[in-house]
Write a protein that holds these residues in place. Structure first.
Motif, mmCIF file in Angstrom:
data_model
loop_
_atom_site.group_PDB
_atom_site.id
_atom_site.type_symbol
_atom_site.label_atom_id
_atom_site.label_comp_id
_atom_site.label_asym_id
_atom_site.label_seq_id
_atom_site.Cartn_x
_atom_site.Cartn_y
_atom_site.Cartn_z
ATOM 1 N N GLY A 107 74.346 32.169 64.323
ATOM 2 C CA GLY A 107 75.075 33.347 63.842
ATOM 3 C C GLY A 107 74.173 34.363 63.204
ATOM 4 N N GLY A 108 74.028 35.500 63.870
ATOM 5 C CA GLY A 108 73.296 36.617 63.293
ATOM 6 C C GLY A 108 72.212 37.189 64.176
ATOM 7 N N ALA A 109 71.429 36.313 64.811
ATOM 8 C CA ALA A 109 70.276 36.807 65.581
ATOM 9 C C ALA A 109 70.740 37.530 66.842
ATOM 10 N N ASP A 110 70.042 38.600 67.188
ATOM 11 C CA ASP A 110 70.396 39.311 68.420
ATOM 12 C C ASP A 110 69.295 39.160 69.475
ATOM 13 N N LYS A 111 69.550 39.758 70.629
ATOM 14 C CA LYS A 111 68.670 39.590 71.789
ATOM 15 C C LYS A 111 67.256 40.143 71.540
ATOM 16 N N GLY A 112 67.145 41.135 70.647
ATOM 17 C CA GLY A 112 65.831 41.705 70.364
ATOM 18 C C GLY A 112 64.834 40.643 69.915
ATOM 19 N N TYR A 113 65.293 39.698 69.120
ATOM 20 C CA TYR A 113 64.408 38.609 68.668
ATOM 21 C C TYR A 113 63.951 37.748 69.850
ATOM 22 N N VAL A 114 64.864 37.527 70.781
ATOM 23 C CA VAL A 114 64.530 36.681 71.932
ATOM 24 C C VAL A 114 63.421 37.358 72.739
ATOM 25 N N ILE A 115 63.588 38.662 72.943
ATOM 26 C CA ILE A 115 62.586 39.417 73.711
ATOM 27 C C ILE A 115 61.255 39.420 72.946
ATOM 28 N N ALA A 116 61.326 39.693 71.644
ATOM 29 C CA ALA A 116 60.099 39.771 70.834
ATOM 30 C C ALA A 116 59.353 38.438 70.815
ATOM 31 N N THR A 117 60.099 37.344 70.805
ATOM 32 C CA THR A 117 59.456 36.025 70.785
ATOM 33 C C THR A 117 58.879 35.701 72.161
ATOM 34 N N ASP A 118 59.642 36.010 73.210
ATOM 35 C CA ASP A 118 59.159 35.738 74.572
ATOM 36 C C ASP A 118 57.880 36.510 74.877
ATOM 37 N N GLU A 119 57.804 37.761 74.412
ATOM 38 C CA GLU A 119 56.621 38.575 74.748
ATOM 39 C C GLU A 119 55.474 38.335 73.769
ATOM 40 N N GLY A 120 55.727 37.561 72.707
ATOM 41 C CA GLY A 120 54.661 37.220 71.766
ATOM 42 C C GLY A 120 54.515 38.187 70.601
ATOM 43 N N THR A 121 55.402 39.173 70.508
ATOM 44 C CA THR A 121 55.348 40.094 69.367
ATOM 45 C C THR A 121 55.660 39.327 68.085
ATOM 46 N N ILE A 122 56.629 38.429 68.168
ATOM 47 C CA ILE A 122 56.885 37.497 67.065
ATOM 48 C C ILE A 122 56.315 36.143 67.486
ATOM 49 N N VAL A 123 55.501 35.563 66.612
ATOM 50 C CA VAL A 123 54.977 34.222 66.895
ATOM 51 C C VAL A 123 55.968 33.236 66.279
ATOM 52 N N GLY A 124 56.862 32.763 67.101
ATOM 53 C CA GLY A 124 57.919 31.879 66.601
ATOM 54 C C GLY A 124 58.440 30.990 67.707
ATOM 55 N N PRO A 125 59.433 30.152 67.380
ATOM 56 C CA PRO A 125 60.006 29.256 68.386
ATOM 57 C C PRO A 125 60.798 30.039 69.439
ATOM 58 N N VAL A 176 84.394 37.705 72.645
ATOM 59 C CA VAL A 176 83.527 36.810 73.422
ATOM 60 C C VAL A 176 82.776 37.626 74.471
ATOM 61 N N ARG A 177 83.500 38.490 75.176
ATOM 62 C CA ARG A 177 82.865 39.284 76.243
ATOM 63 C C ARG A 177 81.785 40.189 75.662
ATOM 64 N N GLN A 178 82.047 40.748 74.485
ATOM 65 C CA GLN A 178 81.034 41.620 73.864
ATOM 66 C C GLN A 178 79.780 40.838 73.493
ATOM 67 N N GLU A 179 79.962 39.648 72.941
ATOM 68 C CA GLU A 179 78.791 38.847 72.558
ATOM 69 C C GLU A 179 77.999 38.408 73.791
ATOM 70 N N ILE A 180 78.719 38.019 74.837
ATOM 71 C CA ILE A 180 78.038 37.603 76.080
ATOM 72 C C ILE A 180 77.275 38.801 76.653
ATOM 73 N N ARG A 181 77.922 39.952 76.664
ATOM 74 C CA ARG A 181 77.279 41.159 77.195
ATOM 75 C C ARG A 181 75.992 41.473 76.423
ATOM 76 N N ALA A 182 76.031 41.248 75.099
ATOM 77 C CA ALA A 182 74.870 41.567 74.261
ATOM 78 C C ALA A 182 73.775 40.489 74.349
ATOM 79 N N GLY A 183 74.043 39.418 75.103
ATOM 80 C CA GLY A 183 72.977 38.431 75.318
ATOM 81 C C GLY A 183 73.205 37.066 74.708
ATOM 82 N N ALA A 184 74.431 36.793 74.224
ATOM 83 C CA ALA A 184 74.683 35.461 73.631
ATOM 84 C C ALA A 184 74.555 34.369 74.692
ATOM 85 N N ASP A 185 73.938 33.267 74.308
ATOM 86 C CA ASP A 185 73.814 32.114 75.207
ATOM 87 C C ASP A 185 75.027 31.211 75.103
ATOM 88 N N TYR A 186 75.716 31.265 73.972
ATOM 89 C CA TYR A 186 76.921 30.455 73.738
ATOM 90 C C TYR A 186 77.727 31.184 72.666
#
Ligand code: ZN
Length: 409
Positions: A107-125, A176-186
């Motif tokens: 609860g709280g994190a958005d897709k931007g974090y996922v992108i930032a972590t995948d590209e290595g901008t954030i060094v995290g899990p 639910v549709r809005q969260e899925i659209r914004a990138g929610a995995d579940y």
């Protein structure tokens, strides 16, 4: 990326909990490509001699809130978005350095974090997200003050808020549709009250059965599942019956409901770390509230025993909030080991957690084809899982085939 050969390792199989000695494990393209009993060609590859230490999959925490850095949920929701993101970067880095190579934000994190972590901008899990959690008006995550009657829609756009407020079947479906659209995995829902001193009482249910069923259906339409914040047995029973897949906290579960969880294929995600660190908040609690928190903690330990007896799989969760508490994440191993065998606790943060994420084909164990998220540790965590509570004991942390920590000489 150059291939990496990890020589001289004991590979811990998280399914059987056996350690088997191998000559080498080869990583390439972010994956495990070979596990060999005999020496392999090292030409053009980087080589690390692991000195016979234990190689195991990276840890997975299925219940974190990377945006939470304050004690109070309303205060956190009012922070600058930039401040929330900057602190989350630090929180994520801390998690990775404790050996957590994947976390599920609940609860709280958005897709931007996922992108930032995948590209290595954030060094995290690696991150798995639900976006905001769905909450009814007056529910546990309706963080508006009682006098505040403004439209709660603004909470969706505060990074430090965890809530997406919605009421009635059409609204919950749209949410639910809005969260899925914004990138929610579940999808995550708030299904009853909580323990917070000023919050909604724990025995209040949230959402009608019709609403929960609609949320479950919408999630299934998007080929995913629902997780529920549920403490009381009544709330858990309702969620399980209506098709919710993971039960978060699961504090007051009865034997009967645990049986139903088993039959329905549910996974429980206990969160002991948050209960064990409640004392930090006690200055804002009355003696009565402190007593209730103590009872909840005791029940949470008891719930793990009930769940084990019923054969319900448990996944690892921590649910920490204040920025000064996140370092207790690894203590969850020690807390759980008070009532569960080491093997179960190890599996909660590896194969069971991978099941929660529906990523058993790439995470949770060491096998050819798995993602190269790996730890090299001293000792055997399947025999003494508290070894994982000591980040210094992790000599090597590898995420997606890249070394993020190496203290081998
Ligand atoms: Zn939580």
């Amino acid at each position: 990326m150059t291939a990496l050969v990890l020589k001289n390792v004991g590979v811990l199989d998280t399914e059987s909990c056996e350690v088997t000695r191998y000559d080498n494990v080869v990583l390439e393209g972010g994956k495990i490509v070979e596990i060999n009993t005999a020496p392999t060609s090292e030409d053009g590859k980087d080589v690390i001699d692991c000195g016979g230490l234990t190689l195991m999959p990276g840890l997975i925490d299925c219940h974190v809130h990377i945006n939470m850095s304050s004690w109070s949920t309303p205060q956190n929701a009012a922070l600058h978005n930039s401040l929330v993101a900057a602190r989350a970067t630090r929180i994520l880095n801390g998690m990775l350095m404790r050996g957590f190579t994947t976390v599920r934000d609940t609860g709280g994190a958005d897709k931007g974090y996922v992108i930032a972590t995948d590209e290595g901008t954030i060094v995290g899990p690696d991150l798995v997200i639900c976006g905001k959690m769905l909450c009814q008006t007056g529910g546990h995550q309706d963080v508006r003050a009682k006098w505040d009657n403004q439209d709660p829609e603004y909470l969706r756009f505060q990074l430090g808020s965890k809530s997406h407020m919605c009421d009635g079947v059409p609204e919950v479906r749209k949410a639910v549709r809005q969260e899925i659209r914004a990138g929610a995995d579940y999808i995550k829902i708030i299904a009853n009250g909580g323990l917070a001193p000023t919050g909604v009482p724990i025995n209040h249910l949230a959402f009608s059965e019709e609403e929960i069923a609609a949320i479950v259906e919408e999630a299934a339409i998007a080929d995913t599942y629902v997780a529920a914040h549920a403490y009381t047995d009544k709330s858990i029973e309702r969620c399980v019956r209506l098709g919710v897949r993971t039960i978060e906290h699961c504090v007051f579960v009865s034997e009967e409901t645990a049986q139903m969880m088993k039959e329905k294929g549910c996974i429980a995600v206990p969160t002991m770390a948050t209960f064990e660190t409640l004392e930090g908040k006690s200055s804002s609690m009355t003696p009565e509230q402190q007593e209730r928190a103590r009872q909840a903690r005791e029940s949470a330990y008891n719930a793990m025993v009930i769940l084990k007896e019923a054969g319900v799989p448990m996944a690892f969760g921590t649910d920490l909030t204040h920025i000064s508490l996140h370092h207790h994440q690894s203590d969850e191993f020690t807390y759980r080991s008070r009532v569960l065998p080491a093997k179960d606790v190890l599996q909660s943060a590896t194969i069971n957690a991978a099941k929660v994420l529906r990523k058993e084909n790439e995470l949770g164990n060491v096998f050819v084809g798995a993602k190269a998220n790996l730890l090299l540790v001293e000792g055997n965590p399947a025999e003494d899982v508290t070894l994982l509570s000591k980040p210094d004991n992790m000599k090597l942390i590898i995420k997606s085939g890249e070394i993020v920590k190496n203290t081998l000489n």
